[in-house]
Design a protein around this motif. Structure first.
Motif, PDB file in Angstrom:
ATOM      1  N   ALA A 243       0.866  -1.187   0.000  1.00 58.42           N
ATOM      2  CA  ALA A 243       0.000   0.000   0.000  1.00 58.42           C
ATOM      3  C   ALA A 243       0.896   1.229   0.000  1.00 58.42           C
ATOM      4  N   ILE A 247      -0.990   5.481   3.993  1.00 63.00           N
ATOM      5  CA  ILE A 247      -2.394   5.177   3.724  1.00 63.00           C
ATOM      6  C   ILE A 247      -2.827   4.005   4.603  1.00 63.00           C
ATOM      7  N   LYS A 248      -3.929   4.165   5.328  1.00 64.61           N
ATOM      8  CA  LYS A 248      -4.411   3.092   6.181  1.00 64.61           C
ATOM      9  C   LYS A 248      -4.724   1.848   5.365  1.00 64.61           C
ATOM     10  N   SER A 249      -4.347   0.704   5.912  1.00 67.90           N
ATOM     11  CA  SER A 249      -4.601  -0.560   5.231  1.00 67.90           C
ATOM     12  C   SER A 249      -4.924  -1.624   6.264  1.00 67.90           C
ATOM     13  N   THR A 278      -7.210  -1.102   1.235  1.00 65.58           N
ATOM     14  CA  THR A 278      -6.617   0.174   1.627  1.00 65.58           C
ATOM     15  C   THR A 278      -7.661   1.278   1.591  1.00 65.58           C
ATOM     16  N   TYR A 279      -7.378   2.345   2.326  1.00 72.95           N
ATOM     17  CA  TYR A 279      -8.310   3.465   2.415  1.00 72.95           C
ATOM     18  C   TYR A 279      -8.400   4.259   1.118  1.00 72.95           C
ATOM     19  N   ASN A 280      -7.492   4.050   0.179  1.00 70.29           N
ATOM     20  CA  ASN A 280      -7.611   4.721  -1.119  1.00 70.29           C
ATOM     21  C   ASN A 280      -8.330   3.834  -2.136  1.00 70.29           C
ATOM     22  N   GLY A 281      -8.947   2.728  -1.631  1.00 75.11           N
ATOM     23  CA  GLY A 281      -9.875   1.985  -2.460  1.00 75.11           C
ATOM     24  C   GLY A 281      -9.342   0.778  -3.198  1.00 75.11           C
ATOM     25  N   TYR A 282      -8.160   0.297  -2.851  1.00 75.09           N
ATOM     26  CA  TYR A 282      -7.597  -0.841  -3.573  1.00 75.09           C
ATOM     27  C   TYR A 282      -7.734  -2.140  -2.784  1.00 75.09           C
ATOM     28  N   ASN A 305      -9.079  -1.729  -8.256  1.00 73.47           N
ATOM     29  CA  ASN A 305      -9.609  -0.548  -7.582  1.00 73.47           C
ATOM     30  C   ASN A 305     -11.082  -0.798  -7.297  1.00 73.47           C
TER      31      ASN A 305
END
Length: 317
Positions: A243, A247-249, A278-282, A305
């Motif tokens: 990640a 970024i939070k995961s 992950t918090y960015n959507g992956y 994604n």
């Protein structure tokens, strides 16, 4: 999973009274009906449940309910816990709740929520706790402090430390800890951190090797834990750049397949399926392989994604 349920607990968020973060609704997903509603004086920070118990964490109180009648069974006064840090094991045979016992050091309280009594207090770290997780059978608890350099694992029944793993020399925020599914000793423990890497600890092999070393040697039998931890090998593997840094995961071990030696029935290797979000959507899914010689390999099986998939209405989800 240890159990499945048609019940879903939903906590509101927002300014409207019906979406208050102090309001919890228990829904039956089969009928789509709200079964009961619970309202609290302060915001709900975490909710955990199994077949018999519903646990609701507020900043300075924890409530334990009978999940069938929603009768309140116990109220626990806690230290301020603004992040709702906790761990819960859903097994009815080892159903424990872990919550911080201090805001200045890394100690925790373990409650048996079936018997409604305090089981023990564990002093796991010098710095305050950042995250913790119980194994699915309630036998082990893993913890990380705000320093994030050490991951410690304790045996719940005896409140004794089984192992310490060094994640790294420099501080890092540990976002999540996850044990693999287990019947006795979990074979694997993973941690996600602000460095963007996933740290993999072959827990079962490490505990077995440590037990053999302590029982087989005079020096190991008399050495204090703090010294022996420093001498123990790291048993540590890293999945780099899983990640973006910062970024939070969150990682979950979805499945573990064990390989035994036919002549001794000893577990000599295991293969695990690791899911990361992950918090960015992956979303990522890895296959991890490790053995009792501390050899490790991994392969990335899927990555996409989530926001793009949801927008495109992709049926693969």
């Amino acid at each position: 999973m240890l159990f499945s349920s048609n019940l879903v607990a939903i906590v509101g968020a927002g300014e409207q009274p019906s979406l208050s973060p102090r309001r919890l609704c228990l829904f039956n997903t089969m009928s789509g009906n709200a079964l009961r509603e619970l309202n609290f004086l302060t915001s709900i920070l975490a909710v955990r449940m199994n077949r018999k118990r519903l646990v609701v964490l507020l900043q300075d109180k924890t409530y334990i309910y009978d999940i069938n009648s929603l009768t309140i069974l116990d109220t626990i006064d806690t230290v301020p816990n603004s992040k709702g840090t906790c761990a819960f094991s859903p097994s009815l045979d080892g159903c424990f709740l872990a919550i911080p016992a201090s805001i200045t050091k890394g100690s925790l309280l373990l409650y048996n929520v079936m018997e409604l009594q305090l089981h023990c207090e564990i002093e796991a770290h010098r710095a305050p706790l950042a995250t913790m997780v119980l194994s699915s059978n309630g036998m082990y608890i893993a913890t990380a402090s705000e320093q994030g350099t050490m991951i410690r694992v304790h045996l719940v029944s005896e409140a004794t430390k089984s192992y310490s793993f060094r994640r790294g020399s420099y501080p890092s925020t540990i976002f999540s800890l996850s044990f693999g599914p287990c019947s006795q000793v979990p074979e694997i423990l993973v941690a996600t951190s602000s460095s963007g890497s996933v740290h993999v600890f072959p827990l079962g092999f490490a505990i077995n090797q440590r037990s053999s070393r302590r029982s087989g040697g005079f020096l190991g039998s008399i050495m204090p834990d703090s010294i022996s931890d420093a001498l123990d090998p790291a048993h540590h593997h890293i999945v780099h750049n899983a990640a973006p840094a910062g970024i939070k995961s969150y990682a979950v071990i979805r499945k573990v397949d064990r390989v035994s030696d036919p002549s001794t029935s000893e577990i000599v290797a295991c293969r695990a399926t690791l899911a990361i979000i992950t918090y960015n959507g992956y979303f990522q899914e890895y296959t991890l392989s490790l053995n009792n010689h501390n050899e490790f390999s991994r392969s990335l099986d899927r990555e996409f994604n989530l926001m793009t998939v949801i927008t495109d209405n992709d049926v693969r989800l």
